[in-house]
Design an enzyme around this catalytic site. Structure first.
Site, mmCIF file in Angstrom:
data_model
loop_
_atom_site.group_PDB
_atom_site.id
_atom_site.type_symbol
_atom_site.label_atom_id
_atom_site.label_comp_id
_atom_site.label_asym_id
_atom_site.label_seq_id
_atom_site.Cartn_x
_atom_site.Cartn_y
_atom_site.Cartn_z
ATOM 1 N N GLN A 150 0.872 -1.181 0.078
ATOM 2 C CA GLN A 150 -0.086 -0.028 -0.006
ATOM 3 C C GLN A 150 0.892 1.435 -0.083
ATOM 4 O O GLN A 150 1.858 1.227 0.807
ATOM 5 C CB GLN A 150 -0.884 -0.114 1.282
ATOM 6 N N GLU A 268 -8.977 -0.645 6.953
ATOM 7 C CA GLU A 268 -7.778 -0.599 7.554
ATOM 8 C C GLU A 268 -7.896 -0.595 9.098
ATOM 9 O O GLU A 268 -7.367 -0.993 9.955
ATOM 10 C CB GLU A 268 -6.624 0.618 6.993
#
Lengths: 407, 371
Positions: A150, A268
């Site tokens: 990411q 997340e």
């Protein structure tokens, strides 16, 4: 023996099989399949970092059993149990997903595969991706073939993430990317990166960001691991120097990447808090206690009091995570409350590791001591309340968006 | 694991309860009661009974609504929000649950009276300043075919007005639970002047005579009947405390959005924002434990101990934090009797102590989790 062929699960997904197979029948079938297919070596529960299978082109399986377990689970869609069958998932609803986790826990089975592809990119593509993107990128994730990382934070964009400056220029038939990302977890081991890049420098800061998929093998992409206080180097700096990216690699609309980023930040946060809650079961404390004391009982009154408090809070936070998952499943969503899950889960996990360090005493002050990996794990937890938005950012989100306090 | 999301029926129940209580029992009603020196509101309890609340845990065969512990928790939570004074916990939750464990003709008759609002109970258990059922010293001595009870009980919530008392006593072989009329000879009640302005009573038992018929359940085996009753009471009390915490928090949040200092709303200051956000998070986490306890008592009552102790422990801590922060954030006005937040602080402290404090329930959790 397969217990849920794709066809059956597809029917289940449509609710047509509900009459024939109630959740408890599903549980029995699943239990049978897991018992038959989970290799003995994979039944040692949630282990530390070295027990995780991350997958990817360069992945070296730590044992034949790890590979067997991954392949068998992937074939049933169970590396991504809630994803649609068409992209390699098992299409389980919330009730069956719960049963799945309960049965995995009952067998003390390791998770066959973990990855940012499963946690982050998958949910983003399922919601915002084109059909072609879903078909291209999701199945290899479920099989553990491609490992993603990411690319969010930059040296100048930490808590203030929307300040990302990595430049993405439209060159007609491709994009040209220049800039730097930081805290990119496992960038040095990943095959692809999903990144926030600035496609419009003149727009307001939230409106000029795009969500871009980049092959790490492209010329101009380099990574450099960062040594952390835990001694590990899971985070990297990632540099983009005139990197050419095909135009079809933008997810969703150009300049609307912040919508996806926000959606994923919610994911997340739930993930980080879930991971934290997962670590808080009786086992972790029990294992340290077994090493630290002759009979596994805590006699120190102050430590025992803190252990009790930690246990109480762990159980309650775990229930809260379950409650919000149930709520999300019922269509009511979690929204900004994910900031609460992230805040409570991570702060608790830090506290819990401080307790474990105290219980273990001087034995835990040695990198190579009897409590394998505990000092590194403890130091790692300090990042929990920083990554994915700091605790202070979480509290600000709650106070503004949930409580409606004035900015 | 049970689904922890509030159902539509539960939301409707909560709305209906809230609607009634806002009319019939707002905090101003509690204040009026306190100012009048009263600790009971019989008319209010009869109204609640008419709506089925007194019979929330009474079987339909005895005229009850039999709605279960999750529903009882919702009623308790809503009552906690406006500091309602009623025998709900003592009678409709604790005594009703105890009587249900027996369910003989006499128990069913008592349950029917409870559902009608015609019979109230109090649990006479504590003897020292801490909740400790196993440490009970009040003696039940065998005399002829009966028993003689001697000793004292303290902090008997609703004990001053209750028609009957559930009395935990120690015999030669163990603990026995007696179900006695409160006016039996030898029972002397002394009201205590409680900080939360509610009824708690000290009770002396001097050569009180009882027979086998006065025993609820089986002699020397009080816990078969009492444990489910205590757990039901602890879960509902935890729910009530969470209601108290929610209301104290809402008052405080309104104040943060209203009070100006330094030319700005004090709710715009980050120091207060983060404390408010932390408190909200704590209430959310505790609410999960409350819902879980209600679900466990309804679905798997034999294995609900952990869930109940977790709920009671968390609820006490959260209610205390909510009122501490509430008073602090209100500043000087929070210290005045004219303002309601102080009522919430005093109620929270009494509720956190009743039926086992944080330490008591933390110890339960620790033992059940193996350390």
């Amino acid at each position: 023996m397969a217990f849920c062929h794709a066809e059956q699960v597809a029917l289940e997904g449509l609710g047509m099989i509900a009459d024939q197979r109630d959740p408890e029948a599903f549980r029995a079938a699943l239990r049978g399949w897991l018992t038959e297919n989970c290799p003995a070596e994979m039944r040692d529960g949630a282990r530390g970092e070295d027990g995780i299978c991350w997958g990817g082109k360069r992945w070296a399986f730590t044992s034949e059993a790890q590979k067997t377990w991954l392949d068998r689970m992937a074939a049933e869609g169970l590396t991504t149990p809630t994803w649609p069958v068409e992209v390699g998932g098992a299409g389980l609803d919330r009730a069956r997903e719960k049963i799945f986790h309960e049965e995995m826990a009952a067998l003390n089975a390791r998770s066959p595969l973990q990855s940012f592809g499963i946690w982050m990119l998958g949910p983003a593509l399922l919601k915002f991706g084109s059909e072609a993107q879903k078909q291209t990128y999701l199945p290899p994730i479920t099989r553990g073939e491609i490992r993603w990382c990411q690319g969010y934070s930059e040296p100048g964009a930490g808590s203030d993430l929307a300040s990302v400056q990595t430049k993405c220029e439209d060159m007609g038939d491709h994009y040209l990317v220049n800039g730097q990302k930081i805290w990119t977890s496992y960038a040095d081991k990943a095959d692809w990166i999903f990144a926030l890049v600035r496609t419009d420098r003149d727009a307001s800061k939230h409106n000029g960001i795009s969500f871009l998929l980049i092959d790490m093998a492209t010329e101009g992409v380099t990574t450099r691991p960062i040594r952390l206080i835990s001694g590990a180097s899971v985070f990297c700096e990632t540099f983009f120097d005139n990197v050419k990216v095909p135009k079809e690699n933008v997810v969703g609309e150009v300049n609307r990447g912040w919508d996806i980023a926000k959606y994923l930040l919610t994911h997340e946060r739930e993930m980080i808090s879930g991971g934290a809650a997962g670590l808080t079961g009786g086992r972790a404390l029990g294992a340290v206690l077994a090493q630290a004391t002759p009979d596994g009982k805590l006699t120190d009154a102050v430590l025992r009091a803190e252990a009790m408090a930690c246990e109480i809070d762990s159980l309650a936070v775990g229930l809260t995570l379950e409650r919000y998952k149930d709520q999300a499943e019922s269509g009511r969503g979690v929204g900004d409350a994910s900031a609460m899950l992230k805040y409570t889960g991570t702060e608790l996990n830090k506290r819990r590791h401080e307790l474990l360090m105290a219980v273990a005493g001087s034995d835990a002050l040695d990198w190579d001591g009897v409590h394998q990996g505990l000092p590194a794990d403890w130091l790692r937890t300090k990042a929990n309340s920083i990554e994915g938005g700091t605790s202070e950012v979480m509290l600000s989100i709650i106070s503004r968006r949930v409580l409606g306090l004035p900015g | 694991m049970a689904n922890l999301v509030t159902t539509e029926d539960e939301t409707m129940l909560a709305d209906a309860v809230r609607g009634f209580l806002d009319r019939a029992a707002p905090v101003s009603a509690f204040r009026a009661l306190r100012d009048a020196g009263k600790t009971h509101d019989t008319a209010l309890w009869l109204q609640m009974a008419e709506m089925g609340w007194a019979g929330v845990l009474v079987p339909e065969a005895a005229g009850g609504a039999d709605m279960g512990h999750a529903a009882a928790g919702i009623l308790a939570r809503e009552m906690g929000k406006t500091l309602v004074v009623s025998p709900f916990l003592s009678t409709a939750v604790i005594a009703a649950t105890a009587l249900r464990q027996v369910s003989d003709a006499r128990a069913m008759a008592a349950l029917a009276e409870i559902a009608k609002g015609q019979l109230t109970y109090a649990l006479a258990l504590d003897e020292t300043a801490k909740f400790d059922p196993e440490g009970t010293q009040l003696t039940a001595t065998k005399v002829g075919n009966g028993y003689q009870l001697d000793g004292r009980k303290g902090f008997v919530v609703d004990g001053g007005s209750a028609d009957r008392l559930l009395v935990l006593a120690r015999g030669d072989q163990g603990l026995t639970l007696f179900d006695l009329p409160a006016d039996r000879d030898g029972i002397n009640r002394t009201a205590r002047n409680m900080i939360d302005s509610r009824d708690a009573t000290d009770i002396r038992f001097d050569a009180v005579q009882a027979t086998g018929d006065d025993i609820l359940g089986v002699v020397d085996d009080a816990m078969t009947v009492l444990r489910p009753a205590l757990e039901a009471g602890q879960a509902a009390l935890a729910a009530e405390m969470t209601g108290t915490a929610i209301a104290a928090f809402d008052m405080t949040l309104s104040y943060l959005k209203d009070r100006k200092q330094f030319g700005a709303l004090i709710g715009s200051f980050q120091a207060l924002q983060h404390r408010a956000a932390h408190l909200w998070s704590e209430i959310e986490v505790t609410s999960s434990a409350i819902i879980n306890a209600g679900r466990m008592l309804d679905q798997d009552p034999d294995n609900a101990t952990l869930a109940v102790s977790l709920a009671k422990a968390r609820a006490g801590q959260t209610a205390k934090l909510a009122v501490i922060e509430g008073v602090q954030m209100h500043g000087g006005i929070g210290m005045t009797d004219a303002f309601d937040i102080g009522f919430y602080m005093k109620r929270a402290w009494v509720a956190a102590e009743w039926l086992g404090d944080y330490s008591y329930h933390a110890e339960h959790v620790a033992r059940l989790r193996g350390f």
